[in-house]
Write an enzyme that holds these catalytic residues in place. Structure first.
Site, mmCIF file in Angstrom:
data_model
loop_
_atom_site.group_PDB
_atom_site.id
_atom_site.type_symbol
_atom_site.label_atom_id
_atom_site.label_comp_id
_atom_site.label_asym_id
_atom_site.label_seq_id
_atom_site.Cartn_x
_atom_site.Cartn_y
_atom_site.Cartn_z
ATOM 1 N N HIS A 47 27.253 95.367 -38.239
ATOM 2 C CA HIS A 47 26.331 94.325 -37.770
ATOM 3 C C HIS A 47 26.703 93.818 -36.379
ATOM 4 O O HIS A 47 25.876 93.194 -35.713
ATOM 5 C CB HIS A 47 26.307 93.154 -38.750
ATOM 6 N N ARG A 72 35.189 98.251 -38.977
ATOM 7 C CA ARG A 72 34.161 98.414 -40.019
ATOM 8 C C ARG A 72 33.106 99.358 -39.479
ATOM 9 O O ARG A 72 32.466 99.091 -38.454
ATOM 10 C CB ARG A 72 33.515 97.083 -40.416
ATOM 11 N N GLU A 152 29.896 94.647 -52.513
ATOM 12 C CA GLU A 152 28.949 93.586 -52.120
ATOM 13 C C GLU A 152 27.608 93.702 -52.847
ATOM 14 O O GLU A 152 26.614 93.141 -52.387
ATOM 15 C CB GLU A 152 28.774 93.520 -50.594
ATOM 16 N N ASP A 178 26.213 89.503 -48.559
ATOM 17 C CA ASP A 178 25.419 90.470 -49.329
ATOM 18 C C ASP A 178 25.594 90.243 -50.826
ATOM 19 O O ASP A 178 24.634 90.375 -51.597
ATOM 20 C CB ASP A 178 25.811 91.905 -48.950
HETATM 21 C C1 3PY Z 1 29.015 90.174 -46.106
HETATM 22 O O1 3PY Z 1 29.399 89.012 -46.308
HETATM 23 O O2 3PY Z 1 28.078 90.728 -46.705
HETATM 24 C C2 3PY Z 1 29.720 90.968 -45.119
HETATM 25 O O3 3PY Z 1 29.457 92.141 -45.006
HETATM 26 C C3 3PY Z 1 30.729 90.273 -44.246
HETATM 27 O O4 3PY Z 1 30.665 90.736 -42.957
HETATM 28 MG MG MG Z 2 27.764 92.785 -46.008
#
Ligand code: 3PY
Ligand code: MG
Length: 257
Positions: A47, A72, A152, A178
């Site tokens: 992101h 990442r 996530e 997420d």
């Molecule tokens: C999230 O909180 O979904 C993340 O990927 C943190 O960057």
């Molecule tokens: Mg995320």
């Protein structure tokens, strides 16, 4: 003089560490985050704005600050996971690892045989790691660099123990934003959602039971201590964009006081 302990050594020794988070692509910014005292700096290609080129340049900036770099990668970009290691990253985070196939593909990209299928070409990593020669790097890289699979979604949570059991997965990394979308069935995005904190804590506990590491992103930095107390080894926080905005607002308010 003894070499400084690596990120992997510090985490496995039980230290509770904090990484800064970089989405801006100038190496001086990631270097400054490293100099601010964080234990590591994470470059975000999912992101944040990082590209292959900016990762290559920023790992140099972070090395100047004497800190380890974590990268990442974007979703499914396991080729980039190997490249990030070649460029000298000490750990790689793969987002949205929602199946065992994802976890195995990530592990394969991260580890040399016999664990995985990482291909040889770590010239820059050898320079930055201080390995004396190729053989020394080869024999230490599988244990010396870390693969974090992101948990996530509900699918990932359901598969947690299987993902943790994959040889070549060193730990899991929770994305609470997420995760909150999944937890609320798409009704909410709130990385501090109290209702899901028990589930998040259970991820750290199960990782520890399986002898693996756990990490988590703290959008709200005041969650750092709480996450460490839950058992997470590594907390990532302090996005450079947020640091810049907060710092600028503080300066402006003080200048007008
Ligand atoms: C999230 O909180 O979904 C993340 O990927 C943190 O960057
Ligand atoms: Mg995320």
């Amino acid at each position: 003089m003894a070499a400084a302990p690596t990120l992997a050594e510090r985490l496995r020794a039980g230290e509770k560490l904090v990484s800064a988070w970089s989405g801006l692509t100038d190496p001086m910014i990631s270097e400054m985050l490293g100099r601010s005292g964080f234990d590591a700096v994470t470059l975000d290609m999912q992101h944040g704005f990082h590209s292959t080129e900016s990762v290559q340049r920023c790992i140099g900036g972070i090395a100047l600050s004497g800190r380890p770099a974590i990268v990442r990668v974007p979703v499914g970009r396991f080729d980039m996971a190997s490249r990030a290691l070649d460029m000298g990253a000490e750990a790689v985070i793969a987002p949205m690892v929602n199946s065992l196939a994802d976890a195995r593909a990530f592990a394969a990209a991260m580890k040399f045989p016999p664990i995985g299928q990482r291909s040889w070409g770590p010239g820059r990593a050898i320079e930055l790691s201080g390995a004396s020669e190729s053989g020394a790097y080869l024999s230490s890289a599988n244990r010396g660099t870390l693969s974090f699979a992101m948990i996530e979604t509900r699918e990932a949570l359901a598969l947690l123990d299987d993902i943790l059991a994959v040889d070549g997965i060193d730990g899991v990394f929770v994305g609470p934003a997420d995760f909150s979308i999944a937890w609320s069935g798409g009704a909410d995005v709130d990385p501090t959602l109290e209702d899901m904190m028990g589930a998040i804590e259970s991820i750290a506990v199960r990782a520890q039971k399986s002898g693996k590491l756990s990490a988590v992103f703290a959008a709200d930095p005041s969650f750092g201590r709480r996450y460490h107390e839950m058992g997470f080894n590594l907390v990532a926080t302090a996005p450079d964009t947020a640091c810049l905005a907060a710092g600028a607002a503080t300066f402006l308010a003080l200048a007008k006081k």
